[in-house]
Design a protein around this motif. Structure first.
Motif, PDB file in Angstrom:
ATOM      1  N   LEU A 163       1.011  -1.143   0.041  1.00  0.00           N
ATOM      2  CA  LEU A 163      -0.185   0.154   0.076  1.00  0.00           C
ATOM      3  C   LEU A 163       0.829   1.155  -0.054  1.00  0.00           C
ATOM      4  CD1 LEU A 163      -2.944  -1.064   2.383  1.00  0.00           C
ATOM      5  CD2 LEU A 163      -3.332  -0.447  -0.063  1.00  0.00           C
ATOM      6  N   ALA A 164       2.126   1.049   0.286  1.00  0.00           N
ATOM      7  CA  ALA A 164       2.943   2.207   0.632  1.00  0.00           C
ATOM      8  C   ALA A 164       3.230   2.786  -0.985  1.00  0.00           C
ATOM      9  CB  ALA A 164       4.257   1.867   1.056  1.00  0.00           C
ATOM     10  N   TYR A 165       3.072   1.917  -1.859  1.00  0.00           N
ATOM     11  CA  TYR A 165       3.734   2.061  -3.472  1.00  0.00           C
ATOM     12  C   TYR A 165       2.445   2.086  -4.523  1.00  0.00           C
ATOM     13  CZ  TYR A 165       4.811  -2.688  -4.182  1.00  0.00           C
ATOM     14  OH  TYR A 165       4.549  -4.079  -4.400  1.00  0.00           O
ATOM     15  N   THR A 166       1.382   1.648  -3.925  1.00  0.00           N
ATOM     16  CA  THR A 166       0.102   1.325  -4.926  1.00  0.00           C
ATOM     17  C   THR A 166      -1.122   2.083  -4.517  1.00  0.00           C
ATOM     18  OG1 THR A 166      -0.627  -0.816  -3.882  1.00  0.00           O
ATOM     19  CG2 THR A 166       0.913  -1.058  -5.784  1.00  0.00           C
ATOM     20  N   GLN A 167      -1.913   2.311  -5.260  1.00  0.00           N
ATOM     21  CA  GLN A 167      -3.237   2.880  -4.947  1.00  0.00           C
ATOM     22  C   GLN A 167      -4.346   1.921  -5.441  1.00  0.00           C
ATOM     23  OE1 GLN A 167      -3.070   6.955  -6.377  1.00  0.00           O
ATOM     24  NE2 GLN A 167      -2.850   7.427  -4.068  1.00  0.00           N
ATOM     25  N   PRO A 168      -4.841   0.816  -4.854  1.00  0.00           N
ATOM     26  CA  PRO A 168      -5.615  -0.103  -5.307  1.00  0.00           C
ATOM     27  C   PRO A 168      -7.032   0.522  -5.177  1.00  0.00           C
ATOM     28  CG  PRO A 168      -5.089  -0.832  -3.076  1.00  0.00           C
ATOM     29  CD  PRO A 168      -4.270   0.638  -3.574  1.00  0.00           C
ATOM     30  N   GLU A 169      -7.973  -0.122  -5.859  1.00  0.00           N
ATOM     31  CA  GLU A 169      -9.244   0.265  -5.801  1.00  0.00           C
ATOM     32  C   GLU A 169     -10.248  -0.516  -4.791  1.00  0.00           C
ATOM     33  OE1 GLU A 169      -8.167   2.408  -9.180  1.00  0.00           O
ATOM     34  OE2 GLU A 169      -7.855   0.241  -8.818  1.00  0.00           O
ATOM     35  N   LEU A 170      -9.309  -1.622  -4.387  1.00  0.00           N
ATOM     36  CA  LEU A 170     -10.090  -2.409  -3.534  1.00  0.00           C
ATOM     37  C   LEU A 170      -9.101  -3.316  -2.642  1.00  0.00           C
ATOM     38  CD1 LEU A 170     -12.892  -3.968  -2.619  1.00  0.00           C
ATOM     39  CD2 LEU A 170     -12.449  -5.671  -4.451  1.00  0.00           C
ATOM     40  N   LEU A 171      -9.338  -3.509  -1.374  1.00  0.00           N
ATOM     41  CA  LEU A 171      -8.613  -4.496  -0.719  1.00  0.00           C
ATOM     42  C   LEU A 171      -9.422  -5.711  -0.284  1.00  0.00           C
ATOM     43  CD1 LEU A 171      -7.052  -2.096   1.888  1.00  0.00           C
ATOM     44  CD2 LEU A 171      -5.875  -3.401  -0.169  1.00  0.00           C
ATOM     45  N   LEU A 172      -9.034  -6.736  -0.224  1.00  0.00           N
ATOM     46  CA  LEU A 172      -9.542  -8.378   0.365  1.00  0.00           C
ATOM     47  C   LEU A 172      -8.664  -8.604   1.238  1.00  0.00           C
ATOM     48  CD1 LEU A 172     -10.897 -10.063  -2.690  1.00  0.00           C
ATOM     49  CD2 LEU A 172     -12.203  -8.949  -0.944  1.00  0.00           C
ATOM     50  N   VAL A 173      -9.247  -8.550   2.619  1.00  0.00           N
ATOM     51  CA  VAL A 173      -8.182  -8.972   3.622  1.00  0.00           C
ATOM     52  C   VAL A 173      -8.681 -10.185   4.350  1.00  0.00           C
ATOM     53  CG1 VAL A 173      -7.076  -8.027   5.657  1.00  0.00           C
ATOM     54  CG2 VAL A 173      -7.359  -6.622   3.728  1.00  0.00           C
ATOM     55  N   ASP A 174      -7.782 -11.080   4.622  1.00  0.00           N
ATOM     56  CA  ASP A 174      -8.254 -12.444   5.642  1.00  0.00           C
ATOM     57  C   ASP A 174      -7.937 -11.945   6.841  1.00  0.00           C
ATOM     58  OD1 ASP A 174      -8.705 -14.936   6.442  1.00  0.00           O
ATOM     59  OD2 ASP A 174      -7.006 -15.839   5.518  1.00  0.00           O
ATOM     60  N   LEU A 175      -8.928 -12.315   7.708  1.00  0.00           N
ATOM     61  CA  LEU A 175      -8.609 -12.012   9.319  1.00  0.00           C
ATOM     62  C   LEU A 175      -7.378 -12.827   9.813  1.00  0.00           C
ATOM     63  CD1 LEU A 175     -12.221 -11.846  10.787  1.00  0.00           C
ATOM     64  CD2 LEU A 175     -10.443  -9.944  10.534  1.00  0.00           C
ATOM     65  N   SER A 176      -7.238 -13.917   9.264  1.00  0.00           N
ATOM     66  CA  SER A 176      -6.152 -14.958   9.871  1.00  0.00           C
ATOM     67  C   SER A 176      -4.855 -14.668   9.177  1.00  0.00           C
ATOM     68  CB  SER A 176      -6.459 -16.244   9.470  1.00  0.00           C
ATOM     69  OG  SER A 176      -6.676 -16.758   8.295  1.00  0.00           O
ATOM     70  N   LEU A 177      -4.467 -13.353   8.876  1.00  0.00           N
ATOM     71  CA  LEU A 177      -3.104 -13.327   8.266  1.00  0.00           C
ATOM     72  C   LEU A 177      -2.013 -13.164   9.433  1.00  0.00           C
ATOM     73  CD1 LEU A 177      -3.530  -9.965   5.982  1.00  0.00           C
ATOM     74  CD2 LEU A 177      -2.791 -12.321   5.238  1.00  0.00           C
ATOM     75  N   PRO A 178      -0.925 -13.781   9.135  1.00  0.00           N
ATOM     76  CA  PRO A 178       0.205 -13.982   9.953  1.00  0.00           C
ATOM     77  C   PRO A 178       1.074 -12.356  10.252  1.00  0.00           C
ATOM     78  CG  PRO A 178       1.031 -14.908   7.896  1.00  0.00           C
ATOM     79  CD  PRO A 178      -0.619 -14.516   7.827  1.00  0.00           C
ATOM     80  N   THR A 179       1.898 -12.436  11.155  1.00  0.00           N
ATOM     81  CA  THR A 179       2.623 -11.180  11.580  1.00  0.00           C
ATOM     82  C   THR A 179       1.853 -10.417  12.465  1.00  0.00           C
ATOM     83  OG1 THR A 179       3.357 -10.944   9.323  1.00  0.00           O
ATOM     84  CG2 THR A 179       3.843  -9.428  10.710  1.00  0.00           C
ATOM     85  N   THR A 180       1.328  -9.274  12.308  1.00  0.00           N
ATOM     86  CA  THR A 180       0.366  -8.396  13.047  1.00  0.00           C
ATOM     87  C   THR A 180      -0.976  -8.864  12.731  1.00  0.00           C
ATOM     88  OG1 THR A 180       1.716  -6.822  11.810  1.00  0.00           O
ATOM     89  CG2 THR A 180       0.537  -6.184  14.179  1.00  0.00           C
ATOM     90  N   ASN A 181      -1.843  -8.706  13.806  1.00  0.00           N
ATOM     91  CA  ASN A 181      -3.491  -9.002  13.524  1.00  0.00           C
ATOM     92  C   ASN A 181      -3.905  -7.966  12.519  1.00  0.00           C
ATOM     93  OD1 ASN A 181      -6.285  -8.129  13.940  1.00  0.00           O
ATOM     94  ND2 ASN A 181      -5.970  -9.295  16.027  1.00  0.00           N
ATOM     95  N   SER A 182      -4.479  -8.755  11.523  1.00  0.00           N
ATOM     96  CA  SER A 182      -4.919  -8.095  10.326  1.00  0.00           C
ATOM     97  C   SER A 182      -5.960  -6.899  10.596  1.00  0.00           C
ATOM     98  CB  SER A 182      -5.634  -8.927   9.277  1.00  0.00           C
ATOM     99  OG  SER A 182      -6.493  -9.748  10.141  1.00  0.00           O
ATOM    100  N   LEU A 183      -6.721  -7.040  11.670  1.00  0.00           N
ATOM    101  CA  LEU A 183      -7.654  -5.802  12.120  1.00  0.00           C
ATOM    102  C   LEU A 183      -6.826  -4.895  12.696  1.00  0.00           C
ATOM    103  CD1 LEU A 183     -10.414  -7.858  13.976  1.00  0.00           C
ATOM    104  CD2 LEU A 183     -10.544  -6.739  11.722  1.00  0.00           C
TER     105      LEU A 183
END
Length: 131
Positions: free
Chosen positions: A49-69
């Motif tokens: 997101l730092a270098y793109t400007q999407p029209e839509l995001l689809l985000v899975d709640l179970s992403l690793p690293t930091t909590n996606s929420l």
């Protein structure tokens, strides 16, 4: 031009870890979007997101690293306004309410992706695709 033709040029970022879910989402969305970027975890999502400007995001709640929420809350606090659909495992009001508290437009349960995703995408992009 049809709504579908407009959406084909749009960029969607899909933040999911699991290959099977990636393939399902690619299959479901390939007729609607020709430009898709996949992120493996919340850090890759934020980096993308730092270098793109999407029209839509689809985000899975179970992403690793930091909590996606938490990542979605960070985007909201930085006034990033991208239509976002959260994918979760549970069809529970609490899960949907928590996802919506981050500023996402919609919440969809994995088991209902085939029937519910495209109508939610159309709704999320409605203002952008009016001809």
């Amino acid at each position: 031009l049809s709504k579908r033709t407009f959406m084909q040029g749009y960029l969607v970022i899909i933040a999911v870890e699991h290959q099977e879910l990636r393939h399902s989402l690619r299959r479901l969305l390939s007729d609607h979007f020709h430009r898709m970027i996949f992120a493996d975890d919340t850090q890759s999502l934020l980096d993308t997101l730092a270098y793109t400007q999407p029209e839509l995001l689809l985000v899975d709640l179970s992403l690793p690293t930091t909590n996606s929420l938490n990542a979605l809350r960070e985007l909201k606090s930085n006034d990033v306004q991208i239509p976002t659909i959260v994918v979760g495992d549970y069809d529970e009001v609490e899960a949907e309410d928590e996802a919506r508290s981050t500023g996402c437009m919609s919440y969809v349960v994995r088991s209902k992706l085939c029937t519910d995703l495209i109508p939610l995408v159309n709704k999320a992009l409605d203002g952008r695709t009016a001809s």
